[in-house]
Scaffold this active site. Structure first.
Site, mmCIF file in Angstrom:
data_model
loop_
_atom_site.group_PDB
_atom_site.id
_atom_site.type_symbol
_atom_site.label_atom_id
_atom_site.label_comp_id
_atom_site.label_asym_id
_atom_site.label_seq_id
_atom_site.Cartn_x
_atom_site.Cartn_y
_atom_site.Cartn_z
ATOM 1 N N TYR A 165 20.394 38.436 -1.010
ATOM 2 C CA TYR A 165 19.638 39.001 -2.536
ATOM 3 C C TYR A 165 19.242 37.591 -3.083
ATOM 4 C CZ TYR A 165 17.469 41.127 -6.675
ATOM 5 O OH TYR A 165 16.773 41.063 -7.794
ATOM 6 N N LYS A 169 15.759 36.172 -2.942
ATOM 7 C CA LYS A 169 14.943 35.731 -4.247
ATOM 8 C C LYS A 169 13.902 33.780 -4.317
ATOM 9 C CE LYS A 169 14.265 39.075 -6.316
ATOM 10 N NZ LYS A 169 13.126 39.904 -6.558
#
Ligand code: NAD
Length: 304
Positions: A165, A169
């Site tokens: 993640y 991001k």
């Protein structure tokens, strides 16, 4: 309310709940016509239904706003192109794109499978690429566009169990950096929002006592500012619990050490000076950063 979106058309992905719903409601309340996109599905990306998007559209209409629902997965480029077509047929243009859809597959890196990496990259990175690609030419033709990538403190600063993640991001920060440069001459402004909010995504991660302060409503003003007529471009705005900060990928002044066998030793010996943040700056582009290094070398040569 000075920040208004009358006559503007916005697409908000992942707007069936959480932050996206809140962004969509606020944009519509300030005059935007909104495409509420949501695939539905669980927090880890399984299943699909657009009932969530339909519910938000009903909320917007009940409040007197204009909205349509779309159930495309941002991972499906053909479906995303159809969503943009749907927006143009219903509302004539697309001025604002909020790339908000996201999933989580948290595990320590030791336990994380490559499929967990690929699934998270596909939704966050390729999802944002698909949606941005599908509106880019239109925004260039319009000479107007506002795009937000939803990044995360997990990408900017790291979090245990979020290597997939966090990397995805941070990829969105890189995407924003270049698109803000390429979009500038068409008044396409591209920014990143790094939210902290109590949503189903943060259930079990954030202690219950803090959840009450971390409302999506306390984040949405940052989104509104980033897509406003007079929005900045190339900003990374952090928002949570009504607090707002700006994050930067900054560069220290550093040292010119030249070449030679001893340079690695000098780097280690003088790392504090190289890392000294006094007078640090944010270069205007990657190329500008390279020029700074070159210039320091040339100046040093001239001095010797
Ligand atoms: N909540 C936080 O503290 C926090 C922190 C940093 C970043 N974010 C980011 O903010 C965004 C919104 O997250 P949230 O906290 O509101 O969580 P959420 O789970 O409530 O919202 C995410 C939405 O995206 C939708 N979605 C997932 N995959 C999709 C796909 N392929 N196509 C279309 N829609 C899809 C989901 O159905 C869901 O409604 C995400 O990008 C998330 O990574 C949230």
């Amino acid at each position: 309310m000075d920040v208004r979106f009358d006559g503007r058309v916005a697409i908000v992905t992942g707007a069936g709940g959480g932050l996206g719903r809140c962004h969509a409601l606020a944009l519509a309340a300030r005059g935007a016509k909104v495409v509420v996109n949501d695939l539905g599905g669980t927090v880890d990306g399984a299943g699909a239904a657009s009932a969530a998007a339909l519910r938000v559209v009903e909320e917007i209409r009940a409040a007197g706003g204009m909205a349509i629902a779309n159930g495309a997965s941002v991972t499906d480029f053909a479906a995303v192109e159809e969503m943009v077509q749907q927006a143009r047929e219903a509302f004539g243009r697309v001025d604002i794109l909020v790339n908000n859809a996201g999933i989580l597959r948290d595990k320590s890196f030791a336990k994380m499978g490559l499929d967990d990496f690929r699934a998270v990259f596909e939704v966050h990175v390729m999802g944002a690429v698909h949606c941005t690609k599908a509106v880019w030419e239109l925004m260039r033709e319009q000479g107007y566009g506002r795009i937000v990538m939803t990044t995360s403190s997990s990408g900017l600063y790291g979090n245990f169990g979020q290597s997939n993640y966090g990397a995805a991001k941070m990829a969105l920060v890189g995407l924003m950096q270049t698109l803000s440069i390429e979009g500038a001459k068409h008044d396409i402004r591209v920014n990143c929002l790094a939210p902290t909010a109590a949503t189903r995504m943060t259930e079990g991660i954030i202690p219950a006592a803090q959840l009450a302060l971390l409302t999506p409503e306390s984040v949405t003003p940052a989104l509104l500012a980033l897509v406003a007529e007079n929005a900045p471009s190339r900003a990374i705005l952090c928002a949570g619990a009504g607090s707002f900060e700006s994050a930067h990928v900054s560069l220290t002044h550093g040292l010119h050490l030249g070449t030679g066998d001893g340079v690695a030793d000098q780097i280690l010996a003088r790392l504090d000076e190289i890392s000294d943040r006094d007078g640090d700056q944010v270069p205007g582009s990657g190329a500008a950063q390279g020029m700074l290094e070159l210039t320091k070398g040339v100046v040093e040569h001239a001095d010797n």
